[in-house]
Design a protein around this motif. Structure first.
Motif, PDB file in Angstrom:
ATOM      1  N   VAL A 123      92.083  62.219  98.361  1.00  0.00           N
ATOM      2  CA  VAL A 123      91.015  61.282  97.993  1.00  0.00           C
ATOM      3  C   VAL A 123      89.774  62.094  97.634  1.00  0.00           C
ATOM      4  O   VAL A 123      89.341  62.970  98.396  1.00  0.00           O
ATOM      5  N   ALA A 124      89.227  61.834  96.465  1.00  0.00           N
ATOM      6  CA  ALA A 124      88.020  62.526  96.015  1.00  0.00           C
ATOM      7  C   ALA A 124      86.801  61.943  96.728  1.00  0.00           C
ATOM      8  O   ALA A 124      86.735  60.740  96.955  1.00  0.00           O
ATOM      9  N   VAL A 125      85.843  62.795  97.073  1.00  0.00           N
ATOM     10  CA  VAL A 125      84.599  62.309  97.671  1.00  0.00           C
ATOM     11  C   VAL A 125      83.592  61.937  96.596  1.00  0.00           C
ATOM     12  O   VAL A 125      82.623  61.228  96.860  1.00  0.00           O
ATOM     13  N   HIS A 167      77.288  61.044  79.987  1.00  0.00           N
ATOM     14  CA  HIS A 167      77.713  62.441  79.902  1.00  0.00           C
ATOM     15  C   HIS A 167      77.257  63.179  81.155  1.00  0.00           C
ATOM     16  O   HIS A 167      76.150  62.957  81.660  1.00  0.00           O
ATOM     17  N   GLN A 168      78.098  64.052  81.653  1.00  0.00           N
ATOM     18  CA  GLN A 168      77.798  64.921  82.789  1.00  0.00           C
ATOM     19  C   GLN A 168      77.291  64.150  83.999  1.00  0.00           C
ATOM     20  O   GLN A 168      76.322  64.526  84.647  1.00  0.00           O
ATOM     21  N   SER A 169      78.005  63.058  84.330  1.00  0.00           N
ATOM     22  CA  SER A 169      77.654  62.212  85.478  1.00  0.00           C
ATOM     23  C   SER A 169      78.393  62.647  86.724  1.00  0.00           C
ATOM     24  O   SER A 169      79.515  63.143  86.658  1.00  0.00           O
ATOM     25  N   ILE A 170      77.759  62.413  87.855  1.00  0.00           N
ATOM     26  CA  ILE A 170      78.437  62.526  89.147  1.00  0.00           C
ATOM     27  C   ILE A 170      78.438  61.137  89.749  1.00  0.00           C
ATOM     28  O   ILE A 170      77.384  60.496  89.875  1.00  0.00           O
ATOM     29  N   LEU A 171      79.632  60.656  90.089  1.00  0.00           N
ATOM     30  CA  LEU A 171      79.796  59.330  90.681  1.00  0.00           C
ATOM     31  C   LEU A 171      80.183  59.538  92.148  1.00  0.00           C
ATOM     32  O   LEU A 171      81.321  59.896  92.453  1.00  0.00           O
ATOM     33  N   LEU A 176      88.799  69.482  91.138  1.00  0.00           N
ATOM     34  CA  LEU A 176      90.116  69.410  90.512  1.00  0.00           C
ATOM     35  C   LEU A 176      90.088  68.550  89.254  1.00  0.00           C
ATOM     36  O   LEU A 176      89.542  67.444  89.267  1.00  0.00           O
ATOM     37  N   PRO A 177      90.691  69.024  88.161  1.00  0.00           N
ATOM     38  CA  PRO A 177      90.775  68.190  86.963  1.00  0.00           C
ATOM     39  C   PRO A 177      91.678  66.985  87.218  1.00  0.00           C
ATOM     40  O   PRO A 177      92.669  67.083  87.946  1.00  0.00           O
ATOM     41  N   ILE A 231      87.274  64.486  83.374  1.00  0.00           N
ATOM     42  CA  ILE A 231      87.036  63.939  84.707  1.00  0.00           C
ATOM     43  C   ILE A 231      87.572  64.914  85.750  1.00  0.00           C
ATOM     44  O   ILE A 231      88.688  65.412  85.636  1.00  0.00           O
ATOM     45  N   HIS A 232      86.766  65.174  86.756  1.00  0.00           N
ATOM     46  CA  HIS A 232      87.128  66.100  87.841  1.00  0.00           C
ATOM     47  C   HIS A 232      86.839  65.453  89.186  1.00  0.00           C
ATOM     48  O   HIS A 232      85.877  64.693  89.323  1.00  0.00           O
ATOM     49  N   ALA A 233      87.643  65.787  90.191  1.00  0.00           N
ATOM     50  CA  ALA A 233      87.477  65.263  91.534  1.00  0.00           C
ATOM     51  C   ALA A 233      86.828  66.309  92.437  1.00  0.00           C
ATOM     52  O   ALA A 233      87.299  67.451  92.484  1.00  0.00           O
ATOM     53  N   PHE A 234      85.779  65.938  93.133  1.00  0.00           N
ATOM     54  CA  PHE A 234      85.242  66.754  94.215  1.00  0.00           C
ATOM     55  C   PHE A 234      86.112  66.477  95.439  1.00  0.00           C
ATOM     56  O   PHE A 234      86.259  65.311  95.835  1.00  0.00           O
ATOM     57  N   VAL A 235      86.683  67.517  96.036  1.00  0.00           N
ATOM     58  CA  VAL A 235      87.530  67.326  97.212  1.00  0.00           C
ATOM     59  C   VAL A 235      87.051  68.195  98.366  1.00  0.00           C
ATOM     60  O   VAL A 235      86.408  69.233  98.171  1.00  0.00           O
ATOM     61  N   VAL A 236      87.378  67.766  99.577  1.00  0.00           N
ATOM     62  CA  VAL A 236      87.028  68.482 100.800  1.00  0.00           C
ATOM     63  C   VAL A 236      88.317  68.783 101.541  1.00  0.00           C
ATOM     64  O   VAL A 236      89.131  67.890 101.751  1.00  0.00           O
ATOM     65  N   GLY A 237      88.481  70.014 101.930  1.00  0.00           N
ATOM     66  CA  GLY A 237      89.641  70.380 102.757  1.00  0.00           C
ATOM     67  C   GLY A 237      90.837  70.881 102.043  1.00  0.00           C
ATOM     68  O   GLY A 237      91.090  71.014 100.967  1.00  0.00           O
TER      69      GLY A 237
END
Length: 88
Positions: free
Chosen positions: A33-35, A61-65, A20-21, A82-88
């Motif tokens: 909450v982003a994982v 640039h192009q980092s995953i935190l 998600l942006p 910035i984008h959020a990795f989400v589950v569910g």
């Protein structure tokens, strides 16, 4: 189309189910909450961790935190895309 996620229970051990942006805000938490976060353009990132701590880090640039994140703060954030990795 075959859906490999159809019969799978969302889990922190598996892949995120969406990306998600994020619009940084000093008052509004993310809807989920982003994982982890994905950052397209380098800079400073100020965020509130899942544990409730305010953290500020430099990201490339192009980092995953890979840290649980409740909010990305507008104040102190210069990174973008910035984008959020989400589950569910």
């Amino acid at each position: 189309m075959t859906d490999p996620f159809k019969n799978r229970t969302p889990s922190l051990n598996g892949p995120a189910t969406d990306l998600l942006p994020i619009s940084p805000s000093d008052v509004t938490d993310l809807p989920t909450v982003a994982v982890a976060l994905y950052i397209e353009v380098a800079g400073t990132l100020s965020f509130v961790s899942q544990a409730g701590s305010i953290r500020t880090v430099e990201v490339a640039h192009q980092s995953i935190l890979p840290v649980g994140t409740r909010r990305v703060n507008a104040t102190g954030t210069t990174a973008s895309g910035i984008h959020a990795f989400v589950v569910g």
